[in-house]
Design a protein around this motif. Structure first.
Motif, PDB file in Angstrom:
ATOM      1  N   ASP A  94       0.920  -1.288  -0.113  1.00 32.07           N
ATOM      2  CA  ASP A  94       0.314   0.189  -0.014  1.00 32.07           C
ATOM      3  C   ASP A  94       0.935   1.246  -0.024  1.00 32.07           C
ATOM      4  N   ALA A  95       2.081   1.111   0.654  1.00 36.44           N
ATOM      5  CA  ALA A  95       2.856   2.373   0.825  1.00 36.44           C
ATOM      6  C   ALA A  95       3.535   2.737  -0.768  1.00 36.44           C
ATOM      7  N   LEU A  96       4.016   1.568  -1.173  1.00 35.96           N
ATOM      8  CA  LEU A  96       4.547   1.666  -2.292  1.00 35.96           C
ATOM      9  C   LEU A  96       3.492   2.146  -3.612  1.00 35.96           C
ATOM     10  N   TRP A  97       2.259   1.698  -3.496  1.00 37.57           N
ATOM     11  CA  TRP A  97       1.096   2.033  -4.300  1.00 37.57           C
ATOM     12  C   TRP A  97       0.774   3.604  -4.058  1.00 37.57           C
ATOM     13  N   VAL A  98       0.993   3.995  -3.189  1.00 36.11           N
ATOM     14  CA  VAL A  98       0.758   5.592  -2.974  1.00 36.11           C
ATOM     15  C   VAL A  98       1.852   6.391  -3.486  1.00 36.11           C
ATOM     16  N   ILE A  99       3.263   5.682  -3.382  1.00 41.30           N
ATOM     17  CA  ILE A  99       4.382   6.613  -4.069  1.00 41.30           C
ATOM     18  C   ILE A  99       4.161   6.443  -5.505  1.00 41.30           C
ATOM     19  N   ILE A 100       4.043   5.402  -5.874  1.00 38.76           N
ATOM     20  CA  ILE A 100       3.597   5.125  -7.322  1.00 38.76           C
ATOM     21  C   ILE A 100       2.399   6.095  -8.070  1.00 38.76           C
ATOM     22  N   GLN A 101       1.243   6.150  -7.312  1.00 41.57           N
ATOM     23  CA  GLN A 101       0.434   6.940  -7.674  1.00 41.57           C
ATOM     24  C   GLN A 101       0.529   8.403  -7.908  1.00 41.57           C
ATOM     25  N   SER A 102       1.639   8.789  -6.815  1.00 39.88           N
ATOM     26  CA  SER A 102       2.012  10.308  -6.841  1.00 39.88           C
ATOM     27  C   SER A 102       3.114  10.908  -7.880  1.00 39.88           C
ATOM     28  N   GLN A 103       3.422   9.730  -8.704  1.00 37.65           N
ATOM     29  CA  GLN A 103       4.275   9.976  -9.689  1.00 37.65           C
ATOM     30  C   GLN A 103       3.729  10.628 -10.967  1.00 37.65           C
ATOM     31  N   SER A 104       4.674  11.139 -11.884  1.00 33.92           N
ATOM     32  CA  SER A 104       4.159  11.556 -13.081  1.00 33.92           C
ATOM     33  C   SER A 104       3.624  10.431 -13.922  1.00 33.92           C
ATOM     34  N   LYS A 105       2.638  10.655 -15.067  1.00 34.91           N
ATOM     35  CA  LYS A 105       2.286  10.001 -16.014  1.00 34.91           C
ATOM     36  C   LYS A 105       3.428   8.967 -16.676  1.00 34.91           C
ATOM     37  N   ALA A 106       4.238   9.818 -17.035  1.00 32.73           N
ATOM     38  CA  ALA A 106       5.632   9.339 -17.858  1.00 32.73           C
ATOM     39  C   ALA A 106       6.331   8.275 -16.785  1.00 32.73           C
ATOM     40  N   VAL A 107       6.435   8.688 -15.623  1.00 36.43           N
ATOM     41  CA  VAL A 107       7.099   7.631 -14.663  1.00 36.43           C
ATOM     42  C   VAL A 107       6.148   6.403 -14.312  1.00 36.43           C
ATOM     43  N   ARG A 108       5.073   6.703 -14.361  1.00 37.07           N
ATOM     44  CA  ARG A 108       4.285   5.373 -14.215  1.00 37.07           C
ATOM     45  C   ARG A 108       4.202   4.431 -15.118  1.00 37.07           C
ATOM     46  N   LYS A 109       4.303   5.071 -16.503  1.00 38.21           N
ATOM     47  CA  LYS A 109       4.422   4.281 -17.704  1.00 38.21           C
ATOM     48  C   LYS A 109       5.809   3.739 -17.774  1.00 38.21           C
ATOM     49  N   ALA A 110       6.635   4.230 -17.280  1.00 39.21           N
ATOM     50  CA  ALA A 110       8.204   3.391 -17.213  1.00 39.21           C
ATOM     51  C   ALA A 110       8.042   2.524 -16.298  1.00 39.21           C
ATOM     52  N   LEU A 111       7.487   2.770 -15.181  1.00 38.81           N
ATOM     53  CA  LEU A 111       7.666   1.617 -14.321  1.00 38.81           C
ATOM     54  C   LEU A 111       6.588   0.281 -14.836  1.00 38.81           C
ATOM     55  N   THR A 112       5.532   0.547 -15.355  1.00 44.38           N
ATOM     56  CA  THR A 112       4.553  -0.343 -15.963  1.00 44.38           C
ATOM     57  C   THR A 112       5.437  -1.196 -17.068  1.00 44.38           C
ATOM     58  N   ARG A 113       6.057  -0.532 -17.995  1.00 43.41           N
ATOM     59  CA  ARG A 113       6.909  -0.989 -19.084  1.00 43.41           C
ATOM     60  C   ARG A 113       8.222  -1.927 -18.499  1.00 43.41           C
ATOM     61  N   ARG A 114       8.818  -1.337 -17.412  1.00 46.94           N
ATOM     62  CA  ARG A 114      10.017  -2.112 -16.921  1.00 46.94           C
ATOM     63  C   ARG A 114       9.237  -3.437 -16.324  1.00 46.94           C
ATOM     64  N   LEU A 115       8.146  -3.222 -15.747  1.00 50.56           N
ATOM     65  CA  LEU A 115       7.345  -4.651 -14.775  1.00 50.56           C
ATOM     66  C   LEU A 115       7.181  -5.675 -15.899  1.00 50.56           C
ATOM     67  N   ILE A 116       6.619  -4.997 -16.957  1.00 50.43           N
ATOM     68  CA  ILE A 116       6.214  -6.032 -17.963  1.00 50.43           C
ATOM     69  C   ILE A 116       7.407  -6.629 -18.712  1.00 50.43           C
ATOM     70  N   GLU A 117       8.515  -5.969 -18.916  1.00 46.90           N
ATOM     71  CA  GLU A 117       9.770  -6.534 -19.533  1.00 46.90           C
ATOM     72  C   GLU A 117      10.237  -7.552 -18.330  1.00 46.90           C
ATOM     73  N   GLU A 118      10.125  -7.216 -17.278  1.00 47.36           N
ATOM     74  CA  GLU A 118      10.757  -8.178 -16.450  1.00 47.36           C
ATOM     75  C   GLU A 118       9.881  -9.374 -16.296  1.00 47.36           C
ATOM     76  N   GLU A 119       8.627  -9.400 -16.393  1.00 44.44           N
ATOM     77  CA  GLU A 119       7.757 -10.320 -16.399  1.00 44.44           C
ATOM     78  C   GLU A 119       8.159 -11.440 -17.800  1.00 44.44           C
ATOM     79  N   GLN A 120       8.278 -10.706 -18.583  1.00 47.96           N
ATOM     80  CA  GLN A 120       8.436 -11.305 -20.284  1.00 47.96           C
ATOM     81  C   GLN A 120       9.841 -12.086 -20.166  1.00 47.96           C
ATOM     82  N   ARG A 121      10.846 -11.402 -19.423  1.00 46.24           N
ATOM     83  CA  ARG A 121      12.055 -12.325 -19.261  1.00 46.24           C
ATOM     84  C   ARG A 121      12.131 -13.539 -18.328  1.00 46.24           C
TER      85      ARG A 121
END
Length: 82
Positions: A20-47
């Motif tokens: 929950d704490a991490l989610w609050v931090i992520i939500q407070s980030q800009s859209k570009a940062v959230r997209k970058a984090l999402t992209r990185r998580l997806i890439e890690e999952e694919q690897r």
């Protein structure tokens, strides 16, 4: 002074999970940062998925090669102890 007492009371009674704490931090980030984090998580999952698929492919390849070579095991786990 009242604020300090309120914070002490909250910290003593309420627990916030790390997720929950991490989610609050992520939500407070800009859209570009959230997209970058999402992209990185997806890439890690694919690897991870690719590594698992490669392991399964290698395992099955080895099993079929040994089967065609005439090696028979009472317990298939024993063929991977080599």
């Amino acid at each position: 002074m009242k604020e300090k007492n309120t914070l002490s009371l909250l910290s003593a009674t309420a627990e916030i999970s790390p997720v929950d704490a991490l989610w609050v931090i992520i939500q407070s980030q800009s859209k570009a940062v959230r997209k970058a984090l999402t992209r990185r998580l997806i890439e890690e999952e694919q690897r991870t998925k690719s590594k698992q698929e490669a392991l399964v492919k290698d395992t099955l390849t080895r099993a079929f090669e040994e089967l065609h070579a005439g090696k028979v095991y009472d317990d298939a786990r024993s063929m991977f102890k080599d």
